[in-house]
Design a protein around this motif. Sequence first.
Motif, short mmCIF file in Angstrom:
data_model
loop_
_atom_site.label_atom_id
_atom_site.label_comp_id
_atom_site.label_asym_id
_atom_site.label_seq_id
_atom_site.Cartn_x
_atom_site.Cartn_y
_atom_site.Cartn_z
N LYS A 198 6.75 2.78 -6.69
CA LYS A 198 7.01 1.54 -7.29
C LYS A 198 8.02 0.66 -6.14
CE LYS A 198 8.50 -1.03 -11.17
NZ LYS A 198 9.71 -1.83 -10.48
N ASP A 199 8.99 1.27 -5.64
CA ASP A 199 10.00 0.76 -4.78
C ASP A 199 9.35 0.46 -3.45
OD1 ASP A 199 12.05 0.92 -6.76
OD2 ASP A 199 12.77 2.84 -5.81
N ILE A 200 8.70 1.26 -2.71
CA ILE A 200 8.27 0.92 -1.64
C ILE A 200 7.06 -0.12 -1.68
CG2 ILE A 200 8.58 3.25 -0.66
CD1 ILE A 200 5.58 3.77 -0.81
N LEU A 201 6.31 -0.41 -2.91
CA LEU A 201 5.48 -1.18 -3.02
C LEU A 201 6.04 -2.67 -3.37
CD1 LEU A 201 2.54 0.40 -5.24
CD2 LEU A 201 2.10 -0.63 -2.96
N ASP A 202 7.20 -2.61 -3.87
CA ASP A 202 8.00 -4.02 -4.15
C ASP A 202 8.49 -4.27 -2.93
OD1 ASP A 202 7.70 -3.60 -6.77
OD2 ASP A 202 9.84 -2.76 -7.39
N ARG A 203 8.97 -3.30 -1.83
CA ARG A 203 9.35 -3.75 -0.70
C ARG A 203 8.27 -4.34 0.08
NH1 ARG A 203 13.22 -2.95 3.18
NH2 ARG A 203 12.86 -2.85 5.40
N LEU A 204 6.98 -3.79 0.03
CA LEU A 204 5.75 -4.35 0.86
C LEU A 204 5.83 -5.85 0.30
CD1 LEU A 204 3.24 -1.62 1.10
CD2 LEU A 204 4.39 -3.00 2.85
N ALA A 205 5.66 -5.93 -1.01
CA ALA A 205 5.15 -7.23 -1.61
C ALA A 205 6.47 -8.38 -1.14
CB ALA A 205 5.28 -7.17 -3.29
N SER A 206 7.45 -7.85 -0.90
CA SER A 206 8.66 -8.87 -0.75
C SER A 206 8.57 -9.28 0.85
CB SER A 206 9.92 -8.46 -1.10
OG SER A 206 10.37 -7.20 -0.40
N THR B 5 5.63 -9.01 2.79
CA THR B 5 4.17 -9.41 3.47
C THR B 5 3.58 -10.36 2.42
OG1 THR B 5 3.38 -7.51 2.39
CG2 THR B 5 4.10 -7.04 4.40
N GLY B 6 2.49 -10.91 2.95
CA GLY B 6 1.76 -11.77 2.17
C GLY B 6 1.08 -11.32 0.89
N VAL B 7 0.29 -10.55 1.22
CA VAL B 7 -0.95 -9.95 -0.01
C VAL B 7 -1.18 -8.36 0.33
CG1 VAL B 7 -3.24 -10.41 -0.92
CG2 VAL B 7 -1.99 -12.39 -0.01
N LEU B 8 -1.01 -7.77 -0.90
CA LEU B 8 -1.53 -6.37 -0.92
C LEU B 8 -3.04 -6.16 -1.58
CD1 LEU B 8 1.62 -4.91 -2.26
CD2 LEU B 8 1.38 -5.73 -0.15
N VAL B 9 -3.65 -5.41 -0.99
CA VAL B 9 -5.00 -4.86 -1.67
C VAL B 9 -4.75 -3.35 -1.81
CG1 VAL B 9 -7.45 -4.54 -1.29
CG2 VAL B 9 -6.46 -6.84 -0.69
N VAL B 10 -4.57 -2.79 -2.86
CA VAL B 10 -4.26 -1.59 -3.37
C VAL B 10 -5.25 -0.88 -4.39
CG1 VAL B 10 -2.47 -0.24 -4.14
CG2 VAL B 10 -1.66 -2.31 -3.01
N GLU B 11 -5.82 0.33 -3.86
CA GLU B 11 -6.71 0.81 -4.76
C GLU B 11 -5.88 2.35 -5.23
OE1 GLU B 11 -11.17 2.54 -4.44
OE2 GLU B 11 -9.72 3.65 -3.15
N ASN C 63 7.57 5.92 6.28
CA ASN C 63 8.40 5.36 7.55
C ASN C 63 7.99 3.97 7.99
OD1 ASN C 63 9.44 8.04 7.48
ND2 ASN C 63 8.04 8.81 8.90
N VAL C 64 6.49 3.78 8.07
CA VAL C 64 6.20 2.39 8.47
C VAL C 64 6.69 1.50 7.37
CG1 VAL C 64 4.22 0.93 8.83
CG2 VAL C 64 4.21 3.19 9.55
N ILE C 65 6.75 1.50 6.14
CA ILE C 65 7.04 0.72 5.29
C ILE C 65 8.67 0.52 5.42
CG2 ILE C 65 7.27 0.22 2.83
CD1 ILE C 65 4.63 1.65 2.20
N GLU C 66 9.30 1.50 5.37
CA GLU C 66 10.93 1.39 5.62
C GLU C 66 11.09 0.43 6.91
OE1 GLU C 66 14.86 1.91 4.99
OE2 GLU C 66 13.07 2.42 3.66
N ASN C 67 10.41 0.49 7.86
CA ASN C 67 10.71 -0.30 9.12
C ASN C 67 10.01 -1.58 9.29
OD1 ASN C 67 12.75 1.90 10.20
ND2 ASN C 67 10.98 2.94 10.70
N ILE C 68 9.31 -1.96 8.22
CA ILE C 68 8.46 -3.17 8.43
C ILE C 68 9.43 -4.34 8.18
CG2 ILE C 68 8.16 -3.60 5.91
CD1 ILE C 68 5.15 -4.22 6.51
#
Length: 737
Positions: free
Chosen positions: A141-149, A151-157, A109-114
């Motif tokens: 994969k889709d929500i990570l693509d949305r985050l990367a597009s 925001t600036g930088v992702l740190v993902v484990e 939900n948070v990623i959808e509304n970012i």
Amino acid sequence: MIEYLVSQLPEVYQPIYGYPDLSSGVSRPCHDRLDKIFDVYTALKGLLGRQVKVLDLGCAQGFFSLSLAQWGASVHGVDFLDKNITLCRALAEINPQLDVSFEENRIENVIENIELDQYDLVLGLSVFHHIAYEKGEIFVKDILDRLASRTGVLVVEIALREEPLYWAAAQPEDPRSFLKSVAFVHEIARHSTHLAPIPRPLFVASNRCWILGKTAEYFESWSENPHAFAQGVHEGGRRYFNGKHHFLKLLSFDHRLGLRNRQEYEQEVKVREALRSEANISELLDFGCSEKEGWLLSERIHGRLLLDLLRERVDFDRQAVILSVLEQLVRFESHGLYHDDVRSWNVMVDDKEKAYVIDYGSISTKPQDCVWPNNIFLSFLIFVYEVSTGNVEEPDPLRTIAISPFRLPYPYRSWIRAFWNIPMNKWTFCDMHRTLLEFSEKDQEDEIFEKAPMEVWMEAIEEAVQQQKLFIKYTRQQYLDSIRESRDFSQDVAASHSKEINSLKGAIQDIENLLAARLHAPEMLEARLVAESENSRLEAELLNAQENLKALEEKFSLLQDQAVEYERRAIAAENGMRENLAKIKELNTHSHNWWIHATKAEKNFSDVKNSLSWRITAPVRRCGRLCISVGFSVRHLLNSIVCKTIEILWLPLSRLISFVLKRPKLSAFLNNRLQKYPKLYGQLIDVARRGGVILGSGAYLPPVGIERNEDAAHTDMTARALRIKSALESSIKNKKK
């Protein structure tokens, strides 16, 4: 309060910020990951030059959120577990100096509304494998693509498929596939977990900048192909990034071409170290590798690939470029090194038309080209032909067939023809450079000379082979085009046939349904009969239900009647209670009258005591009381003697009691007599118990069911008291009448 909130957690997953005494039994220590995240945060803060806005997805107990806030970041943490968020907010209230907030919500939900650029840094530590288990790999994969597009930088484990847990099968074979569409992806560490002895990779990823250690830089462009003719030659195993001042090359080792990538990485590091002092060599600023990848960060050469200049027909000094490339090959040769891929796509030309040979991983001590014609000098002649004429072709299946000097323009034709007479084992790049300079300095027109038969034959053969190469390329392209057209046509025909087949299947199915309906008519009749039988059964059940309902209504009516009766009884009881209250009031009035009578009697008694006759008879009363006192003392003495005697002679008495109890008549007679003397009777019972004649223990209780003599109950009353009692009882009886 914090201790209580921690005790309510289903799992203490992270250290409790500011409470080391509550963090001894955490599932994951987190400090190892925090060190790596600090490096990323430091690099990003230096790049931005301002406060970093951080989003912590799956913040758990808020350790990373609060730690980043302590470093000066503005942090927003999200977790779906209410107990985690309650604890995080309590910790934030205790530390009001920190710019941190928390939200109870689902990550999706948070990623959808970012919003775009709402956050600079996003943490997602070991959370996305749960979403992959619930919603699939493509969704993650889709929500990570949305985050990367956005925001600036992702740190993902990312959790691994090899872990022996219920969600493992839903994870991809390669954890990088979640981030495949993100430009820069770099594994910065691997850390073990409390669930399995398999360390999980920690990635930093971005579509805007690269981060290596504590260094970050925006990149202006990136590509998986180093040049226009590559077209997937590295199969996605390499990525190239152009920053404002630097150039970054990433090579994957866990790849189908990983062995070749590792060899070229190691060779480039070795060659750059050997050529560090040479000119026209971009400086290697940083490099490193892990089990999965290697990276090379160097000074960027501001310019364009020679290949692009040739394809776009850009006007430039071609001879200066060829001489500049030769100069660098001479320097390589002086160190015993040779470039096995001198091509127009491995030469950069800056704004001053100065050329730089690149791709140092192709330099080795072996003087041999990587493809036909294998000889590095003949291969260089093809390079000279392509640069001087501007005719550059894709090296498929072979490079341009242009070794003969007679296809070159002046001065290269004369230069190569003169060089052609030297034995091949005597050729060097140093001699080629020297002779080209000599021919370049001659101020004369193109020489006119006679071709030797061998030279004519060689030129003809070369032209024929080149034509054959072009024909083969054309034929193969035609073949590929025909295959593609045939495939498209086959797909169209298959789709048309599939449509017709589906239509026929539908018609056949309709016919089958019609035949089945006719063939199964008896079965349908039987089914109808069964249905009618079922209806009869249901009707019977309905009738039975109606009868039950009627019975229940009768019971309900009976209960209503009973309720009316109970209400009548309650009213009668209430009336009786009122009557009893009236009687109690009347008795209170009578008791007041009795009190008045008693007061009068007491006054009369006082008058008697004050009378002359009472004083005259006083000596008589004193003598009577003295006699009564002496009698009581004698009786008490006798009782004491009897008690002592019983205590001393308990054994013979117990045998005597046993003898009496064996004779019922005697026993009954003595019982009746002894019950007039309760104390004596109790002592004898105790003796019998002590001697084991009768069972039991404890204090003496009179036998149940034996009526005591009413007179015996008043043996302690005086004669005058008995007379008063009798008079009162008679008066009460008369009053009742």
